[in-house]
Motif scaffolding. Structure first.
Motif, PDB file in Angstrom:
ATOM      1  N   PHE A   1      40.814  74.921 -31.709  1.00 59.52           N
ATOM      2  CA  PHE A   1      41.478  73.485 -30.966  1.00 59.52           C
ATOM      3  C   PHE A   1      41.987  73.606 -29.599  1.00 59.52           C
ATOM      4  O   PHE A   1      42.000  72.808 -28.683  1.00 59.52           O
ATOM      5  CB  PHE A   1      42.307  72.884 -32.094  1.00 59.52           C
ATOM      6  CG  PHE A   1      41.601  72.269 -33.113  1.00 59.52           C
ATOM      7  CD1 PHE A   1      41.052  71.192 -32.968  1.00 59.52           C
ATOM      8  CD2 PHE A   1      41.669  72.816 -34.395  1.00 59.52           C
ATOM      9  CE1 PHE A   1      40.237  70.540 -34.117  1.00 59.52           C
ATOM     10  CE2 PHE A   1      40.819  72.229 -35.430  1.00 59.52           C
ATOM     11  CZ  PHE A   1      40.307  71.285 -35.387  1.00 59.52           C
ATOM     12  N   TYR A   2      42.557  74.859 -29.334  1.00 57.40           N
ATOM     13  CA  TYR A   2      43.151  75.136 -27.994  1.00 57.40           C
ATOM     14  C   TYR A   2      41.926  75.259 -26.965  1.00 57.40           C
ATOM     15  O   TYR A   2      41.935  74.401 -25.860  1.00 57.40           O
ATOM     16  CB  TYR A   2      43.964  76.298 -27.849  1.00 57.40           C
ATOM     17  CG  TYR A   2      44.040  76.949 -26.505  1.00 57.40           C
ATOM     18  CD1 TYR A   2      44.904  76.105 -25.670  1.00 57.40           C
ATOM     19  CD2 TYR A   2      43.333  78.040 -26.102  1.00 57.40           C
ATOM     20  CE1 TYR A   2      45.066  76.826 -24.250  1.00 57.40           C
ATOM     21  CE2 TYR A   2      43.420  78.655 -24.561  1.00 57.40           C
ATOM     22  CZ  TYR A   2      44.415  77.905 -23.936  1.00 57.40           C
ATOM     23  OH  TYR A   2      44.524  78.300 -22.278  1.00 57.40           O
TER      24      TYR A   2
ATOM     25  N   CYS B   1      40.618  71.699 -26.265  1.00 53.52           N
ATOM     26  CA  CYS B   1      41.374  70.852 -25.466  1.00 53.52           C
ATOM     27  C   CYS B   1      41.527  71.390 -23.985  1.00 53.52           C
ATOM     28  O   CYS B   1      41.861  70.881 -23.169  1.00 53.52           O
ATOM     29  CB  CYS B   1      42.925  70.997 -25.988  1.00 53.52           C
ATOM     30  SG  CYS B   1      44.060  69.705 -25.093  1.00 53.52           S
ATOM     31  N   ASP B   2      41.109  72.707 -23.615  1.00 55.83           N
ATOM     32  CA  ASP B   2      41.327  73.189 -22.524  1.00 55.83           C
ATOM     33  C   ASP B   2      40.140  73.118 -21.526  1.00 55.83           C
ATOM     34  O   ASP B   2      40.051  73.746 -20.517  1.00 55.83           O
ATOM     35  CB  ASP B   2      41.531  74.930 -22.740  1.00 55.83           C
ATOM     36  CG  ASP B   2      41.992  75.659 -21.586  1.00 55.83           C
ATOM     37  OD1 ASP B   2      42.656  75.065 -20.803  1.00 55.83           O
ATOM     38  OD2 ASP B   2      41.495  76.684 -21.290  1.00 55.83           O
TER      39      ASP B   2
ATOM     40  N   VAL C   1      36.246  67.008 -24.416  1.00 54.70           N
ATOM     41  CA  VAL C   1      37.661  67.634 -24.587  1.00 54.70           C
ATOM     42  C   VAL C   1      38.213  66.831 -25.801  1.00 54.70           C
ATOM     43  O   VAL C   1      37.973  65.688 -25.826  1.00 54.70           O
ATOM     44  CB  VAL C   1      38.624  67.070 -23.392  1.00 54.70           C
ATOM     45  CG1 VAL C   1      39.822  67.719 -23.656  1.00 54.70           C
ATOM     46  CG2 VAL C   1      38.046  67.836 -22.169  1.00 54.70           C
TER      47      VAL C   1
ATOM     48  N   CYS D   1      41.773  67.140 -28.102  1.00 54.18           N
ATOM     49  CA  CYS D   1      43.221  67.620 -28.161  1.00 54.18           C
ATOM     50  C   CYS D   1      43.765  66.864 -29.410  1.00 54.18           C
ATOM     51  O   CYS D   1      43.878  65.950 -29.530  1.00 54.18           O
ATOM     52  CB  CYS D   1      44.092  67.336 -27.020  1.00 54.18           C
ATOM     53  SG  CYS D   1      43.235  68.118 -25.345  1.00 54.18           S
TER      54      CYS D   1
ATOM     55  N   GLU E   1      49.745  68.326 -28.260  1.00 51.65           N
ATOM     56  CA  GLU E   1      49.826  68.703 -26.768  1.00 51.65           C
ATOM     57  C   GLU E   1      49.228  70.109 -26.421  1.00 51.65           C
ATOM     58  O   GLU E   1      49.172  70.912 -27.213  1.00 51.65           O
ATOM     59  CB  GLU E   1      51.311  68.574 -26.481  1.00 51.65           C
ATOM     60  CG  GLU E   1      52.007  67.335 -26.305  1.00 51.65           C
ATOM     61  CD  GLU E   1      53.616  67.271 -26.018  1.00 51.65           C
ATOM     62  OE1 GLU E   1      53.941  68.374 -25.704  1.00 51.65           O
ATOM     63  OE2 GLU E   1      54.073  66.187 -26.216  1.00 51.65           O
ATOM     64  N   TYR E   2      48.838  70.000 -25.262  1.00 51.22           N
ATOM     65  CA  TYR E   2      48.235  71.242 -24.661  1.00 51.22           C
ATOM     66  C   TYR E   2      49.031  72.627 -24.819  1.00 51.22           C
ATOM     67  O   TYR E   2      48.707  73.396 -25.092  1.00 51.22           O
ATOM     68  CB  TYR E   2      47.641  71.013 -23.191  1.00 51.22           C
ATOM     69  CG  TYR E   2      46.962  72.217 -22.247  1.00 51.22           C
ATOM     70  CD1 TYR E   2      45.653  72.660 -22.634  1.00 51.22           C
ATOM     71  CD2 TYR E   2      47.962  72.867 -21.786  1.00 51.22           C
ATOM     72  CE1 TYR E   2      45.173  73.550 -22.110  1.00 51.22           C
ATOM     73  CE2 TYR E   2      47.203  74.111 -21.045  1.00 51.22           C
ATOM     74  CZ  TYR E   2      46.203  74.359 -21.324  1.00 51.22           C
ATOM     75  OH  TYR E   2      45.443  75.576 -20.738  1.00 51.22           O
TER      76      TYR E   2
ATOM     77  N   LEU F   1      49.442  73.890 -28.181  1.00 51.29           N
ATOM     78  CA  LEU F   1      47.979  74.687 -28.588  1.00 51.29           C
ATOM     79  C   LEU F   1      47.743  75.863 -27.852  1.00 51.29           C
ATOM     80  O   LEU F   1      47.533  77.077 -28.310  1.00 51.29           O
ATOM     81  CB  LEU F   1      46.960  73.758 -28.101  1.00 51.29           C
ATOM     82  CG  LEU F   1      46.608  72.467 -29.053  1.00 51.29           C
ATOM     83  CD1 LEU F   1      45.559  71.581 -28.500  1.00 51.29           C
ATOM     84  CD2 LEU F   1      46.521  72.750 -30.454  1.00 51.29           C
ATOM     85  N   GLN F   2      48.314  75.987 -26.661  1.00 50.58           N
ATOM     86  CA  GLN F   2      48.216  77.248 -25.921  1.00 50.58           C
ATOM     87  C   GLN F   2      49.079  78.432 -26.467  1.00 50.58           C
ATOM     88  O   GLN F   2      48.827  79.303 -26.719  1.00 50.58           O
ATOM     89  CB  GLN F   2      48.400  77.045 -24.424  1.00 50.58           C
ATOM     90  CG  GLN F   2      48.075  78.116 -23.667  1.00 50.58           C
ATOM     91  CD  GLN F   2      48.798  78.049 -22.246  1.00 50.58           C
ATOM     92  OE1 GLN F   2      49.965  77.685 -22.101  1.00 50.58           O
ATOM     93  NE2 GLN F   2      47.616  78.341 -21.133  1.00 50.58           N
TER      94      GLN F   2
END
Length: 764
Positions: free
Chosen positions: A564-565, A568-569, A575, A577, A580-581, A584-585
């Motif tokens: 899922f990262y 979203c990336d 995209v 997500c 929040e980005y 996830l990172q």
């Protein structure tokens, strides 16, 4: 005259390869009035690892100069969005003259006063993704320095007064300045009673805002009698500089008189009187900045033998083009940084009569408003034309409205004035104009309606066009669209905005799709990066079968958040997500490092000491969380805990080897079929990640990284031995000594303990 030298410098900054305007380094300077020369000393040097970078390659550095606002640059030659005006700027390329240092010089004679901006960058690179801290990076530092030389006590000319001057043989020129207030349609400079050895061997030069240059408006007084130089449509609220220069080789003293006449366009039949009342002087500054300057309400200074001032009668001729119309102000409404709307009183619909233009003024604040985009929109109400073929022309000019005696003219430019033209009619009822990084000050919009005929455009009769007018300031053009991000940037105390494009899109507004990724390519890259994490399913199955439940949980955590990262990336529109980005990172990075940690700890075979293994698992989670919070991309912050885990494994294996007196693991099959392949696969993954991965190949190289890392875990994860159910507890021998029980099945390191029936051997 007397010269004063000022020196300005800025802190060195690291330059970056050009991707967009967000990657440049911007420097802000201020040049004072009456400056005759400005010299920029451009210093560039290399650094590598805190020392001089003699081994760094030579990379050219491009520097841009612009007065009033930052430069609108386009080094990649991309397409600008529609209806976008691109102002010009100076450019200079620096080459290296020494191994680690170079210097360039940029001179500007009689520069415009006010704000000046320098933009510098390196050429675009291949976009390699480098691991922070892996090797010493070459840094290119740029430091501009400014030296200005300005004149002080420049003589001021007063409208309607005569200034007498004698030019000695050793003098070559005399410089004056006169302030031009608002609603001035004409500036007339005249040299009177010129007496010299060879008639009137003088040149008369006039320039706005700064002292004249060799290419400024010039008149040779030998060839023109009377010696008069006129400037129509002068810039309002600015100084005009008058230079009287002697021809070379002329002997003796030359005496002459200089006078200036300003025509008030609000009263075209009158010139400005020599003594203005205080109510008429509101457009004049409180001080002319000179020792002989007049303050408001003061009388003219006393006369001197070489410079005499007294009023004289000036003949006035009325010109149709000298008439100016009332300027309607706009209301400024600030919503946010670079988000300003300019509202028109009794608007936004504007009536444009057939016999005169409608003039509006938009005031941009100094420094604050030059870092955004000035947007202008005209929309014609076709129903107001009454069937006539009417075209409404709009001229946007800086610091002075364009007024022309030619009622059929559709140009917005003159010899000394540049502008932007907009037009709307029944066919094209909408017109837009965007000016990135506009110069601050007053912008004037003049609207006129003309009717199209067989002979061209002519003034309309009894047709009042209605136009919807919208003017506003925005950070970026169309908020950079769906393939870009509008970033608010800062250099010292100066703010500006720029687009950062993604998915292969380029341009000032991320509208150039020459290198853009297609939707299919974006979908493919997203699926590769996400579905490659399915490779963690075999390691999870192996861990569950071997009763490594904690390791299996970590692998599931890594697979979930990595999927899922990367969903979203993605840079394009594919995209997704779930949170929040940043969260996830962090979870993706933590899961990846924890997978390495728990695998290495499992390889250390600390399971008999359960309490110690649990402490190490918890310690690893805390250390990795701290390292990721300190620097998520730092090499040693991420490599340190991994090396620590490998050290624990090495100590455990060495202790077993010494105790058993043979290599651990003891079988060649474990080394040949599991440990060596797993280590080679992991090393290949690390090499790809550190040295091969670039922005262009990221989607498939990083997918291969996922496959290799997950595959190496499946090889490296050790098997867990199961005790044999057929063997009961062996009786302990009585007497001295001890009993050592060795489970050979565990020592052999076989994946499936049921394939062999091996008895435990007890020795004493």
């Amino acid at each position: 005259g007397l010269f004063v030298t000022d020196y300005f410098t800025r802190t060195p900054r690291k330059l970056s390869p050009f991707r967009s305007f967000a990657s440049i380094e911007l420097f802000h300077f201020h040049i004072p009035e009456d400056t005759v020369i400005a010299v920029w000393n451009l210093i560039t040097f290399k650094e590598q690892g805190g020392t001089f970078g003699d081994q760094c390659p030579d990379r050219s550095i491009t520097v841009y100069f612009r007065s009033g606002a930052p430069s609108v640059i386009n080094p990649l030659h991309t397409h600008f969005p529609r209806d976008t005006a691109v102002p010009g700027s100076f450019a200079l390329t620096l080459t290296w003259t020494l191994p680690n240092r170079t210097t360039g010089v940029f001179n500007v004679t009689s520069p415009l006063p006010g704000d000046w901006f320098l933009a510098a960058h390196l050429p675009k690179d291949e976009g390699k993704i480098s691991v922070k801290g892996l090797y010493e990076e070459c840094q290119y530092l740029f430091q501009p320095q400014l030296i200005v030389q300005r004149l002080v006590n420049i003589a001021v000319l007063y409208p309607g007064h005569v200034t007498e001057q004698s030019m000695a043989p050793h003098n070559r020129s005399c410089l004056y300045k006169v302030f031009v207030p608002s609603y001035t349609s004409r500036v007339l400079v005249e040299v009177l009673r010129c007496r010299g050895a060879e008639g009137c061997p003088l040149w008369l030069r006039v320039r706005a805002k700064a002292p004249p240059l060799h290419n400024s408006t010039t008149l040779d007084c030998r060839e023109h009698t009377p010696c008069q130089l006129a400037q129509d449509l002068p810039f309002w609220q600015h100084w005009y500089y008058v230079l009287v220069e002697k021809h070379p080789g002329v002997p003796g003293t030359i005496s002459f008189q200089v006078t200036v006449q300003l025509t008030d366009c609000s009263r075209p039949s009158l010139a400005r009187p020599p003594f203005l009342p205080s109510s008429a002087s509101m457009n004049m500054p409180h001080s002319f900045g000179s020792a002989s300057g007049l303050a408001l309400g003061d009388s003219p200074p006393p006369t001197s033998p070489n410079e005499t001032k007294h009023p004289i009668p000036i003949p006035v001729t009325s010109h149709a083009g000298e008439r100016c119309w009332p300027v309607r102000p706009t209301l400024r409404n600030e919503l946010d940084t670079f988000s300003v709307h300019f509202y028109i009183f009794f608007g936004p619909n504007v009536s444009v009569p057939p016999d005169r233009p409608a003039v509006f003024v938009i005031n941009l604040l100094p420094v604050l408003d030059s870092g955004g985009v000035l947007n202008l929109e005209l929309r014609l109400n076709v129903s107001s034309l009454c069937g006539e073929n009417v075209t409404v022309f709009g001229c946007l000019n800086h610091e002075v409205p364009l007024t022309s005696s030619d009622n059929t003219s559709v140009t917005c430019e003159t010899e000394s004035l540049a502008g932007f033209l907009l037009s709307v009619n029944a066919t094209a009822s909408l017109s837009r104009l965007r000016i990135p990084y506009p110069q601050t000050g007053s912008w004037y919009l003049s609207l006129r309606s003309l009717c199209a005929t067989e002979h061209g455009f002519e003034p309309c009769i009894n047709v009042t066009a209605e136009v919807y007018l919208r003017a506003y300031l925005s950070p970026c053009i169309n908020d950079c669209g769906i393939y870009g991000q509008c970033k608010l940037l800062r250099t010292n105390n100066y703010l500006y905005a720029a687009c950062e494009c993604k998915a292969g899109w380029n341009g000032w507004g991320c509208t150039d799709n020459a290198e853009a990724f297609s939707y299919g390519f974006q979908l493919l890259s997203t699926l590769l990066l996400c579905l490659s994490n399915v490779m963690f399913v075999p390691p999870v199955a192996i861990a569950v079968r071997s009763h490594y439940l904690l390791e299996a949980a970590v692998y599931i955590f890594t697979m979930f958040f990595s999927t899922f990262y990367h969903a979203c990336d993605q840079p394009g529109i594919v995209v997704f997500c779930i949170m929040e980005y940043d969260v996830l990172q962090f979870c993706d990075f933590l899961g990846s490092l924890m997978s390495v940690w728990v695998t290495v700890i499992a390889m250390a075979r600390l399971q008999p000491v359960v309490k110690q293994a649990s402490v190490l698992y918890l310690l690893g989670a805390m250390l990795l969380s701290m390292a990721l919070q300190m620097d998520r991309h730092g090499l040693w912050n991420l490599l340190g805990p991994s090396l620590f885990a490998l050290g624990i494994m090495a100590v455990a294996w060495t202790a077993r080897t010494i105790r058993r007196r043979h290599c651990y693991p003891p079988t060649w099959k474990r080394w040949a079929f599991y440990l060596c392949p797993g280590a080679l696969i992991a090393a290949a993954a690390v090499l790809l990640y550190a040295f091969v991965e670039t922005e262009e190949n990221y989607f498939y190289i990083h997918s291969i990284w996922h496959l290799l890392i997950a595959g190496s875990v499946g090889f490296l994860l050790p098997p867990r031995a199961k005790p044999s159910r057929r063997l009961g507890p062996l009786p302990r021998r009585k007497g001295c000594g001890y009993q050592l029980c060795v489970n050979e099945q565990e020592e052999l390191g076989l994946v499936d303990p049921a394939v062999a029936s091996i008895n435990s051997i007890c020795t004493s």
